[in-house]
Design an enzyme around this catalytic site. Structure first.
Site, PDB file in Angstrom:
ATOM      1  N   HIS A 177     -26.534  23.990 -56.405  1.00  0.00           N
ATOM      2  CA  HIS A 177     -27.173  22.953 -57.218  1.00  0.00           C
ATOM      3  C   HIS A 177     -26.685  23.067 -58.658  1.00  0.00           C
ATOM      4  CE1 HIS A 177     -29.958  21.899 -54.044  1.00  0.00           C
ATOM      5  NE2 HIS A 177     -30.104  23.198 -53.828  1.00  0.00           N
ATOM      6  N   MET A 178     -26.437  21.931 -59.269  1.00  0.00           N
ATOM      7  CA  MET A 178     -26.009  21.902 -60.668  1.00  0.00           C
ATOM      8  C   MET A 178     -27.112  22.434 -61.583  1.00  0.00           C
ATOM      9  SD  MET A 178     -22.912  20.556 -60.934  1.00  0.00           S
ATOM     10  CE  MET A 178     -22.704  19.640 -62.440  1.00  0.00           C
ATOM     11  N   SER A 179     -28.344  22.033 -61.313  1.00  0.00           N
ATOM     12  CA  SER A 179     -29.469  22.444 -62.156  1.00  0.00           C
ATOM     13  C   SER A 179     -30.238  23.578 -61.481  1.00  0.00           C
ATOM     14  CB  SER A 179     -30.407  21.260 -62.400  1.00  0.00           C
ATOM     15  OG  SER A 179     -31.036  20.876 -61.197  1.00  0.00           O
ATOM     16  N   TYR A 218     -27.645  17.153 -65.759  1.00  0.00           N
ATOM     17  CA  TYR A 218     -26.411  17.553 -65.084  1.00  0.00           C
ATOM     18  C   TYR A 218     -25.204  17.698 -65.997  1.00  0.00           C
ATOM     19  CZ  TYR A 218     -29.496  16.351 -61.310  1.00  0.00           C
ATOM     20  OH  TYR A 218     -30.576  16.291 -60.475  1.00  0.00           O
ATOM     21  N   ASP A 250     -31.091  20.607 -39.372  1.00  0.00           N
ATOM     22  CA  ASP A 250     -30.723  20.735 -37.957  1.00  0.00           C
ATOM     23  C   ASP A 250     -29.207  20.729 -37.769  1.00  0.00           C
ATOM     24  OD1 ASP A 250     -33.394  20.882 -37.203  1.00  0.00           O
ATOM     25  OD2 ASP A 250     -33.502  18.775 -36.580  1.00  0.00           O
ATOM     26  N   ARG A 268     -39.185  20.163 -56.008  1.00  0.00           N
ATOM     27  CA  ARG A 268     -37.818  20.683 -55.871  1.00  0.00           C
ATOM     28  C   ARG A 268     -37.798  22.186 -55.575  1.00  0.00           C
ATOM     29  NH1 ARG A 268     -34.401  16.552 -57.730  1.00  0.00           N
ATOM     30  NH2 ARG A 268     -35.405  15.181 -59.237  1.00  0.00           N
ATOM     31  N   ASN A 273     -24.420  20.596 -51.721  1.00  0.00           N
ATOM     32  CA  ASN A 273     -25.429  20.198 -52.692  1.00  0.00           C
ATOM     33  C   ASN A 273     -25.976  18.887 -52.137  1.00  0.00           C
ATOM     34  OD1 ASN A 273     -27.009  19.241 -54.722  1.00  0.00           O
ATOM     35  ND2 ASN A 273     -25.450  19.310 -56.310  1.00  0.00           N
TER      36      ASN A 273
END
Length: 147
Positions: A100-102, A23, A87, A111, A74
């Protein structure tokens, strides 16, 4: 001024503690401040949140239904496991950006499937802090257009 809720999930508060890690070196506080600066520049009322608890994240999504025009999320590790967050997001009428950072697709196979993607208007992944700022700019355009 449009209101955007930016929700960060579990362990995001640890960003920057391992500068050589996935990150990067920006601390969560630095990321938050840069997002607040960008939101001010864009004329967005930003609520920037982080929790390690799924129920709290669901409560924030539900609360956003009352007064937010968009959600950026995120959900971190909950991205791949939480049908309850999915939901809650399905009940939100405005645009939703998954951020997402990555690059989650270059990481472990578990993932590669996001429940949030099912309802996301768009997805930004792998750009670190830059992705957060791009998400704010894109959301600013979306809510400014009444999307």
């Amino acid at each position: 001024m449009p209101k955007i809720v930016f929700i960060n999930g579990p362990n995001a508060n640890l960003y920057g503690l391992d500068p050589s890690g996935t990150y990067g070196s920006d601390s969560f506080a630095t990321i938050e401040q840069k997002c607040r600066d960008k939101a001010a520049e864009l004329g967005i009322d930003l609520e920037f949140l982080q929790s390690n608890h799924e129920g709290q994240i669901i409560d924030w999504i539900q609360a956003a239904r009352r007064d937010a025009q968009g959600i950026i999320i995120n959900a971190a590790g909950l991205t791949y496991t939480s049908i309850a967050i999915l939901d809650a997001l399905m009940a939100f009428d405005g645009p939703i950006l998954e951020c997402h950072m990555s690059n989650i697709h270059k990481r472990e196979p578990f993932r590669h499937h996001s429940y949030i993607s099912k309802v996301a208007t768009g997805i930004i992944a792998g750009l670190g802090l830059r992705g957060y700022l791009l998400a704010l700019a894109a959301m600013g355009e979306m809510v400014g257009e009444g999307a």
